[in-house]
Scaffold this motif. Sequence first.
Motif, PDB file in Angstrom:
ATOM      1  N   GLY A  65       0.806  -1.209   0.000  1.00 49.04           N
ATOM      2  CA  GLY A  65       0.000   0.000   0.000  1.00 49.04           C
ATOM      3  C   GLY A  65       0.842   1.263   0.000  1.00 49.04           C
ATOM      4  N   LYS A  66       0.226   2.340  -0.439  1.00 47.10           N
ATOM      5  CA  LYS A  66       0.887   3.629  -0.450  1.00 47.10           C
ATOM      6  C   LYS A  66       0.894   4.223   0.958  1.00 47.10           C
ATOM      7  CE  LYS A  66      -0.802   4.604  -5.143  1.00 47.10           C
ATOM      8  NZ  LYS A  66      -1.606   5.533  -5.972  1.00 47.10           N
ATOM      9  N   LEU A  67       1.732   5.207   1.162  1.00 53.24           N
ATOM     10  CA  LEU A  67       1.771   5.891   2.456  1.00 53.24           C
ATOM     11  C   LEU A  67       0.385   6.421   2.806  1.00 53.24           C
ATOM     12  CD1 LEU A  67       5.103   7.915   2.131  1.00 53.24           C
ATOM     13  CD2 LEU A  67       4.700   5.909   3.557  1.00 53.24           C
ATOM     14  N   GLY A  68      -0.062   6.080   4.009  1.00 48.53           N
ATOM     15  CA  GLY A  68      -1.357   6.557   4.482  1.00 48.53           C
ATOM     16  C   GLY A  68      -2.534   5.699   4.089  1.00 48.53           C
ATOM     17  N   GLU A  69      -2.350   4.764   3.147  1.00 49.87           N
ATOM     18  CA  GLU A  69      -3.452   3.896   2.729  1.00 49.87           C
ATOM     19  C   GLU A  69      -3.676   2.766   3.730  1.00 49.87           C
ATOM     20  OE1 GLU A  69      -3.652   4.099  -2.141  1.00 49.87           O
ATOM     21  OE2 GLU A  69      -2.791   2.331  -1.179  1.00 49.87           O
ATOM     22  N   SER A  70      -4.906   2.280   3.785  1.00 51.18           N
ATOM     23  CA  SER A  70      -5.222   1.145   4.648  1.00 51.18           C
ATOM     24  C   SER A  70      -4.658  -0.135   4.050  1.00 51.18           C
ATOM     25  CB  SER A  70      -6.743   1.009   4.815  1.00 51.18           C
ATOM     26  OG  SER A  70      -7.270   2.119   5.510  1.00 51.18           O
ATOM     27  N   MET A  71      -3.982  -0.907   4.882  1.00 51.21           N
ATOM     28  CA  MET A  71      -3.436  -2.175   4.429  1.00 51.21           C
ATOM     29  C   MET A  71      -4.539  -3.239   4.425  1.00 51.21           C
ATOM     30  SD  MET A  71       0.211  -2.073   6.511  1.00 51.21           S
ATOM     31  CE  MET A  71       0.793  -3.636   5.830  1.00 51.21           C
ATOM     32  N   GLU A  72      -4.308  -4.300   3.667  1.00 47.24           N
ATOM     33  CA  GLU A  72      -5.278  -5.382   3.597  1.00 47.24           C
ATOM     34  C   GLU A  72      -5.383  -6.108   4.937  1.00 47.24           C
ATOM     35  OE1 GLU A  72      -4.418  -8.080   0.467  1.00 47.24           O
ATOM     36  OE2 GLU A  72      -4.696  -6.592  -1.138  1.00 47.24           O
ATOM     37  N   ILE A  73      -6.589  -6.551   5.259  1.00 51.09           N
ATOM     38  CA  ILE A  73      -6.809  -7.339   6.466  1.00 51.09           C
ATOM     39  C   ILE A  73      -6.046  -8.655   6.349  1.00 51.09           C
ATOM     40  CG2 ILE A  73      -8.524  -8.524   7.880  1.00 51.09           C
ATOM     41  CD1 ILE A  73      -8.676  -5.488   8.054  1.00 51.09           C
ATOM     42  N   VAL A  74      -5.368  -9.033   7.416  1.00 54.66           N
ATOM     43  CA  VAL A  74      -4.550 -10.253   7.426  1.00 54.66           C
ATOM     44  C   VAL A  74      -5.333 -11.383   8.093  1.00 54.66           C
ATOM     45  CG1 VAL A  74      -2.426 -11.304   8.310  1.00 54.66           C
ATOM     46  CG2 VAL A  74      -2.408  -8.929   7.492  1.00 54.66           C
ATOM     47  N   LYS A  75      -5.386 -12.537   7.410  1.00 52.17           N
ATOM     48  CA  LYS A  75      -5.994 -13.727   7.990  1.00 52.17           C
ATOM     49  C   LYS A  75      -4.964 -14.436   8.870  1.00 52.17           C
ATOM     50  CE  LYS A  75      -9.899 -13.387   5.694  1.00 52.17           C
ATOM     51  NZ  LYS A  75     -11.207 -13.153   6.386  1.00 52.17           N
ATOM     52  N   LEU A  76      -5.307 -14.632  10.130  1.00 56.44           N
ATOM     53  CA  LEU A  76      -4.396 -15.249  11.082  1.00 56.44           C
ATOM     54  C   LEU A  76      -4.534 -16.767  11.069  1.00 56.44           C
ATOM     55  CD1 LEU A  76      -4.907 -12.771  14.054  1.00 56.44           C
ATOM     56  CD2 LEU A  76      -3.081 -12.761  12.339  1.00 56.44           C
TER      57      LEU A  76
END
Length: 311
Positions: free
Chosen positions: A163-174
Amino acid sequence: MTTPQETKAATNTTAKVIGGPSNFWLWTPSSSDSPTNPDGIFDLTHPPTPTSPKIYPRIHLNTTKHPAIIDPKKTALVVVDLQNYFLSPLIGRPRDSPGLRVVSRLVSTVIPAFRKASIPVLWLGWGLSDDKDDVDSMPPAIARGYEFCLDSNFADGRARDLGKLGESMEIVKLPDGGELDPGRVMMANQWNTAWYPSLVDASDRSTDMWVNKNRLSGFWGGTGVEDLLHERGIRTLLFAGVNTDQCVAASMQDAYAKGWDVLLLSDGVSTSSPDFATKCIEYNCENGWGFVLTCAQLAEGIENMQIEKED
């Protein structure tokens, strides 16, 4: 710069003053050294004047070039960028990365040694702010690294886009079926900019310092780190963290240019860059900016710290 002058130190040893009246080192030659050979001992304890009594306690450190003496009361460990974004296997980073080995070394050896000497840790990491318009004011040369898939420091060795600076990252499946929200890229108070968990456990809220930075260097201006260190009377900085040739080197160079003593823990830093990048930083540090030593040499120096003047 002031021309080095000869003076008589309090112990009757001939010492050379390196620097000016408000910021100087004392260099004492060994018996075989000539006045132009820098292979003696450098005293970085910063007494009030060159002829003041020696500072105690004092820590003697062996380094790659010249022995150095530091004052633990004027010293801090600077840990740079050992944050989840750069290290966590939960977002695909290698499980046995050089960065995680650095974390292990800091937790097992370096930080306990600093605690023994009552030396604080400065946690200097990425943490952008909306209030300061950090994302919109980011220079394109820095933003480029987050605009394209240039980061290949992942377990599979393939570059990917977080992701770009300031963008929300993808949700991580644990692994347990749960989910993790890493937050916005490089923004303060997010999971991705939190310090790696074992370092959080090793931190001390009563003595340590935390500073968010918005450039590779934490000392370029605007972070408040300079005032924080001046308030504590800290003159000497030992650097650890990632990446050696990027954020560590940038912070170290700016600190050096602004008058702090800088020492690099050679096995307390790491990088994903080729080996020659590390060699370049170590060469410049040991021959110009300051000193280079290992974590073991640091621990040995603290173990043998001189608490008071010997009779």
